[in-house]
Design an enzyme around this catalytic site. Structure first.
Site, PDB file in Angstrom:
ATOM      1  N   PRO A   2       8.893   4.244  -3.562  1.00 59.29           N
ATOM      2  CG  PRO A   2      10.042   2.379  -2.799  1.00 59.29           C
ATOM      3  CD  PRO A   2       9.549   3.724  -2.362  1.00 59.29           C
ATOM      4  CD  GLU A   3       3.902   6.395  -6.908  1.00 57.73           C
ATOM      5  OE1 GLU A   3       2.869   5.981  -7.451  1.00 57.73           O
ATOM      6  OE2 GLU A   3       4.073   7.593  -6.611  1.00 57.73           O
ATOM      7  CE  LYS A  57       1.691   2.027  -3.093  1.00 58.44           C
ATOM      8  NZ  LYS A  57       1.766   3.456  -2.699  1.00 58.44           N
ATOM      9  NE  ARG A 109      11.611   8.756   6.116  1.00 57.49           N
ATOM     10  CZ  ARG A 109      10.662   9.637   5.812  1.00 57.49           C
ATOM     11  NH1 ARG A 109      10.531  10.076   4.572  1.00 57.49           N
ATOM     12  NH2 ARG A 109       9.829  10.073   6.731  1.00 57.49           N
ATOM     13  NE  ARG A 149     -13.927   2.892  -3.759  1.00 55.54           N
ATOM     14  CZ  ARG A 149     -12.972   2.699  -2.839  1.00 55.54           C
ATOM     15  NH1 ARG A 149     -12.563   3.703  -2.090  1.00 55.54           N
ATOM     16  NH2 ARG A 149     -12.457   1.500  -2.660  1.00 55.54           N
ATOM     17  NE  ARG A 248       1.688  11.745   0.387  1.00 59.11           N
ATOM     18  CZ  ARG A 248       2.184  10.614  -0.157  1.00 59.11           C
ATOM     19  NH1 ARG A 248       1.430   9.520  -0.184  1.00 59.11           N
ATOM     20  NH2 ARG A 248       3.404  10.577  -0.651  1.00 59.11           N
TER      21      ARG A 248
END
Length: 259
Positions: A2-3, A57, A109, A149, A248
């Site tokens: 889920p995003e 989220k 999960r 950043r 990822r």
């Protein structure tokens, strides 16, 4: 996984199937509870849910007392007894209402989980230092935060303290649409690339939320072919390549997203 668009659709499910309803009973798998026991969760009985809110989220569901905080991990979602009368073995939380209906948190999960907060301070302590919501952040704030950043651009987009809500799939889509290689460093981006990152982040999330409730496999998007054997770029036809960025699996076009 889920995003942000998926969790926004769960917010609407909660709004339709739980808001305004009074809790009659709570049953939970203790392995999904993160800061409360099953008995502690039953303090919700007799309370009435208000309107839920989403930040990134996270889904926060206040009652006229404590709040449920839900994170969906990789496999979580919400199911109402009005759609599925029978429970499933992966239903980890079941909230029954006085009208006879039930809302369930289903999670195969068991990543993510369920928390209880009694005030805003406790809720913030649970969610941690989240940045502004990725769908709501303004361009000026996005660019200002990006200017502070350093490091990989994909890692930055997925850092929930930068903006909250961008996951692996959305990050790959945004970078492909913005024509930015996923392993570029933020400090090496020019002004045009920075502006494209904002505009594509907002556009991908807005269209996903407004039209689909999830990240769609549109023919003109990377998501249409991402991860498929021999997949080619929907824009230029080059064979896509795979790498690891931000820890990822990452798909990109070596022509459109030159290093």
């Amino acid at each position: 996984m889920p995003e942000l668009p998926d969790v926004e659709s769960y917010r609407w499910t909660f709004l339709r199937r739980a808001s305004g309803r009074t809790i009659r009973a709570v049953e939970a798998d203790p392995t999904i509870l993160r800061n409360v026991s099953v008995d502690g969760l039953r303090s919700l009985v007799g309370r009435t849910f208000g309107e839920p809110s989403r930040h990134g989220k996270w889904l926060t569901c206040w009652t006229d007392g404590p709040a449920l905080l839900l994170h969906f991990g990789m496999t979580g979602y919400l199911v109402s007894s009005e759609e599925e009368p029978e429970r499933h073995r992966w239903d980890r939380l079941a909230v029954g209402f006085t009208d006879g209906t039930e809302l369930r948190y289903r999670n195969m999960r068991k990543l993510g989980g369920v928390w209880l907060a009694h005030d805003e301070g406790e809720a913030i302590a649970v969610t941690g230092s989240l940045g502004p919501d990725a769908l709501a952040v303004s361009r000026s704030e996005f660019l200002e935060r990006l200017s502070r950043r350093r490091g990989g651009v994909k890692a930055t987009l997925m850092d929930q303290s930068f903006v909250a809500g961008v996951g692996n799939l959305i990050a790959d889509e945004v970078l492909w649409q913005a024509r930015v290689h996923p392993r570029r460093r933020v400090e090496g981006l020019d002004d045009g690339e920075r502006r494209r990152l904002f505009s594509r982040t907002h556009a991908v999330l807005r269209e996903s939320v407004d039209r689909y409730d999830y990240v769609p496999r549109k023919r003109s998007w990377l998501s249409h072919v991402r991860g498929l054997p021999g997949a080619r770029c929907p824009r230029c036809g080059t064979t896509l390549e795979r790498t690891v960025a931000a820890g990822r699996t990452t798909w990109f076009c070596p022509t459109c997203q030159a290093p």
